[in-house]
Design a protein around this motif. Sequence first.
Motif: not given
Length: 265
Positions: A97-104
């Motif tokens: 779970r990340s603020t960077i969408e592509s890392n989620n």
Amino acid sequence: MKKIKWILLLVFIVTTTVSCEMVSNMFTYRSVSVAFLKNLMEEEYDKALDEMAVDKEILGSAKLDTLKLELADFRYYIAKQFGTELDYTFLKTEKVRSTIESNNTPAGTTDVYIQFSNDNYFGVFKFSFDDKSGKILFVNALDIKKVIPSMFSFWIRGLIAVLIPIFNIYVIIQIRRSNLKRKWLKYIAVICLNIPSITYSAVNGYSFGLLQFQLFFGFGFSLTGYLNCAWTIGIPIGGLYWLWRLNERKRLKNEPDTAYTEDIE
């Protein structure tokens, strides 16, 4: 007060339920992953497909044949690099779970990492699982092919790393036997003030963390697969300081020509 107790009880129940579900899923994902890999390497592609989140009736025979060819190509790539006699080790499950969408991690899925190895080299598979069905969505081999490290030297360094918590426990015992005030503050300092940190990884060797604390008596470790085998120690700043303070107090007290004031900090 009763409301607080009920809230804490509810939080405990929810946390316990979620933790039990995660552990149950972990065992399921591990067994499914290993079964898939064994069937794949034995060229049992129909059995391998049974572990995947595909509906054979909907896909039809043509698309199933295409999927089997893709599995055969994947097997060929692994066999060429590592051979067909492989050992498998479960590493971890992960939901990012990340603020960077592509890392989620995509919603409703879980990533699972499995180490595979022959006599000389190891690599890592990454699976994506569908949480609802508990089956594999896709799998790929990460770009990792490393020589299996010497675990003898790793364990020898581990014995050295254990000296740090032994030292910190010794200092805590000395503090306990002293007449210092607010001893609990000193205990916290010894347990927590272990910085900077030095890490020895079985695969990558030594690394240095200037601002990395080691809160468990200055000692940390990971023993999951070759890639994640590591010892970490923190320089025991808190322990060294309070050992020095205790020795200074003893020295001043024992010197006859020194005016000693009983300072019990």
